[in-house]
Design an enzyme around this catalytic site. Structure first.
Site, PDB file in Angstrom:
ATOM      1  N   GLU A  90      12.251   5.036  11.375  1.00  0.00           N
ATOM      2  CA  GLU A  90      11.838   3.689  11.760  1.00  0.00           C
ATOM      3  C   GLU A  90      11.746   2.763  10.557  1.00  0.00           C
ATOM      4  OE1 GLU A  90       8.063   3.803  13.629  1.00  0.00           O
ATOM      5  OE2 GLU A  90       8.713   5.067  15.299  1.00  0.00           O
ATOM      6  N   CYS A 110       6.567  13.536   8.562  1.00  0.00           N
ATOM      7  CA  CYS A 110       5.647  13.610   7.426  1.00  0.00           C
ATOM      8  C   CYS A 110       4.828  14.886   7.542  1.00  0.00           C
ATOM      9  CB  CYS A 110       4.723  12.384   7.422  1.00  0.00           C
ATOM     10  SG  CYS A 110       3.577  12.324   6.021  1.00  0.00           S
ATOM     11  N   CYS A 114      -2.258  13.245   8.496  1.00  0.00           N
ATOM     12  CA  CYS A 114      -3.360  12.302   8.741  1.00  0.00           C
ATOM     13  C   CYS A 114      -3.621  12.180  10.242  1.00  0.00           C
ATOM     14  CB  CYS A 114      -3.029  10.937   8.143  1.00  0.00           C
ATOM     15  SG  CYS A 114      -2.762  10.986   6.350  1.00  0.00           S
ATOM     16  N   GLY A 157       6.602   9.042   6.387  1.00  0.00           N
ATOM     17  CA  GLY A 157       6.728   9.885   5.203  1.00  0.00           C
ATOM     18  C   GLY A 157       5.768   9.525   4.081  1.00  0.00           C
ATOM     19  N   GLU A 158       5.651  10.423   3.133  1.00  0.00           N
ATOM     20  CA  GLU A 158       4.868  10.227   1.913  1.00  0.00           C
ATOM     21  C   GLU A 158       5.854  10.038   0.769  1.00  0.00           C
ATOM     22  OE1 GLU A 158       3.010   9.870  -1.328  1.00  0.00           O
ATOM     23  OE2 GLU A 158       1.723   9.914   0.441  1.00  0.00           O
ATOM     24  N   SER A 189       3.375   3.037  -1.111  1.00  0.00           N
ATOM     25  CA  SER A 189       2.104   3.525  -0.599  1.00  0.00           C
ATOM     26  C   SER A 189       2.056   5.044  -0.642  1.00  0.00           C
ATOM     27  CB  SER A 189       1.911   3.049   0.846  1.00  0.00           C
ATOM     28  OG  SER A 189       0.736   3.594   1.404  1.00  0.00           O
ATOM     29  N   LEU A 213      -6.332   5.017   1.333  1.00  0.00           N
ATOM     30  CA  LEU A 213      -7.643   5.613   1.072  1.00  0.00           C
ATOM     31  C   LEU A 213      -8.368   5.970   2.370  1.00  0.00           C
ATOM     32  CD1 LEU A 213      -9.465   6.319  -1.361  1.00  0.00           C
ATOM     33  CD2 LEU A 213     -10.567   4.099  -1.042  1.00  0.00           C
ATOM     34  N   HIS A 214      -8.652   4.964   3.183  1.00  0.00           N
ATOM     35  CA  HIS A 214      -9.168   5.121   4.542  1.00  0.00           C
ATOM     36  C   HIS A 214     -10.541   5.780   4.642  1.00  0.00           C
ATOM     37  CE1 HIS A 214      -5.163   3.855   5.426  1.00  0.00           C
ATOM     38  NE2 HIS A 214      -4.606   5.016   5.174  1.00  0.00           N
ATOM     39  N   ASN A 293      -3.892   0.689  14.465  1.00  0.00           N
ATOM     40  CA  ASN A 293      -2.979   0.755  15.600  1.00  0.00           C
ATOM     41  C   ASN A 293      -3.225   2.095  16.290  1.00  0.00           C
ATOM     42  OD1 ASN A 293      -1.401  -1.683  15.476  1.00  0.00           O
ATOM     43  ND2 ASN A 293      -0.474  -0.887  13.612  1.00  0.00           N
ATOM     44  N   CYS A 336       3.024   3.356  12.918  1.00  0.00           N
ATOM     45  CA  CYS A 336       4.131   4.047  12.264  1.00  0.00           C
ATOM     46  C   CYS A 336       4.436   5.365  12.977  1.00  0.00           C
ATOM     47  CB  CYS A 336       3.772   4.321  10.805  1.00  0.00           C
ATOM     48  SG  CYS A 336       5.104   5.071   9.885  1.00  0.00           S
TER      49      CYS A 336
END
Length: 350
Positions: A90, A110, A114, A157-158, A189, A213-214, A293, A336
């Site tokens: 995407e 990924c 998370c 992805g990371e 990111s 971070l979150h 989201n 995402c």
């Protein structure tokens, strides 16, 4: 081998290996990254024999638009691309007054896991090449007819889990003979792979580093981000400090607001305290609050708008530079990985 992933020196070596002069590599680079052609037939200043050799041994890997969703305001479009091997990724195009931005993927899926993200639902299939990362921008420019001036590597992805392709992509996308996007307009990111941040600081790019971070502390972070079992926030902030002193580039902290998890007043104060320590050490930083989201497969709810506003006010009172991310494309598959997941589910049902 995909020539779109090659820099000018690599293309020169390929040209020589096929019996041509080295300057043909320079011409190849101009065709692939300057004019962004998709076929060897379009390279009209190269001999037919050379083009034939290239076609036999190499490819210009391209991607195909499978689906496009456009927001009601027409300021955001989400693309689902098919890769040559049958995988899907995407990208998101966003129109701002200051120019067009594209958020690209760096991997198919990924493996970071998370708990609030749709990209991790199917795990990691593979990493993208530098050429496949570039192709997302090239194809969106071709389809919209408009120039892209800002790039965010924040899709599926990371990025630091695909380090070599990422750094090659940065060099290619900012090359003066290519699409020539300023490195200052590129954001990468990461969820906080400390060794990757350390390596990236030594590249001395002028990109913006954004940390997903979150959470204000390790306890909350471990509940939502498995990577927190490997790296503490203290380790990540130390790496950010080194990154800033190497590059002089302000650090951005991405903070998705999850109801009842990380959006309380005490969370804001704890986050502010951490950022204040960076400021005292001369590190410029910024917090970007993100209204979540929601993903139906994930048990995470979006914070109330009033709680997001209060969180922002608390940070500001503590002297922290903070913004609330402008919501764009909330009426399409905004999270995402959502569009890809829906498409794959529909394929299975059929």
């Amino acid at each position: 081998m995909d020539l779109r992933s090659c820099d000018e020196e690599e293309l020169k070596k390929i040209s020589v290996s096929l019996g041509e002069k080295a300057f043909r590599g320079k011409q190849l680079f101009e065709w692939i990254h300057g004019k962004r052609v998709r076929t060897f037939e379009e390279m009209t200043n190269l001999s037919a024999a050379f083009r034939s050799k290239l076609k036999e041994e190499y490819e210009i890997s391209d991607i195909t638009i499978v689906e496009k969703q456009v927001s009601r305001k027409k300021d955001t479009a989400k693309y689902l691309f098919a890769l040559p091997d049958g995988n899907f990724i995407e990208s998101v195009w966003m129109k701002y007054r200051h120019g067009n931005s594209v958020c690209i993927s760096s991997q198919v899926g990924c493996r970071m896991g998370c708990t609030f993200c749709a990209s991790t639902l199917t795990g990691l299939t593979r990493s993208l090449t530098a050429g496949e990362m570039l192709s997302q921008i090239y194809e969106i420019q071709r389809e919209t007819g408009e120039r892209v001036s800002n790039v965010i590597v924040m899709g599926m992805g990371e990025p630091l889990d695909n380090y070599d392709a990422l750094t090659k992509f940065i060099r290619l996308v900012s090359h003066e003979k290519g699409i020539c996007i300023s490195q200052r307009n590129i954001t990468v990111s990461t969820c906080g792979l400390v060794e990757g941040i350390d390596r990236l600081s030594k590249e001395h790019f002028q990109i913006t580093l954004a940390i997903s971070l979150h959470a204000p502390n390790d306890e909350i972070r471990r509940k939502t981000m498995p990577v927190a079992n490997r790296y503490t926030i203290e380790q990540i902030f130390h790496a950010c400090e080194l990154y800033f002193h190497e590059t002089g580039r302000r650090i951005s902290f991405e903070y998705s607001m999850i109801r009842g998890v990380n959006d309380r007043e005490k969370d804001a104060f704890e986050l502010a305290e951490r950022c204040q320590k960076l400021l005292k050490n001369g590190v410029q930083c910024h917090v970007n609050l993100i209204p979540l989201n929601e993903v139906k497969e994930r048990n995470c709810a979006r914070s109330k708008d009033t709680d997001v506003a209060s969180f922002k006010l608390t940070l500001e009172k503590c002297g922290i530079n903070v913004t609330i991310r402008r919501e764009m494309g909330s009426d399409i598959d905004a999270a995402c990985g959502q569009l890809r997941k829906r498409f794959l589910d529909e394929e299975v049902r059929q």
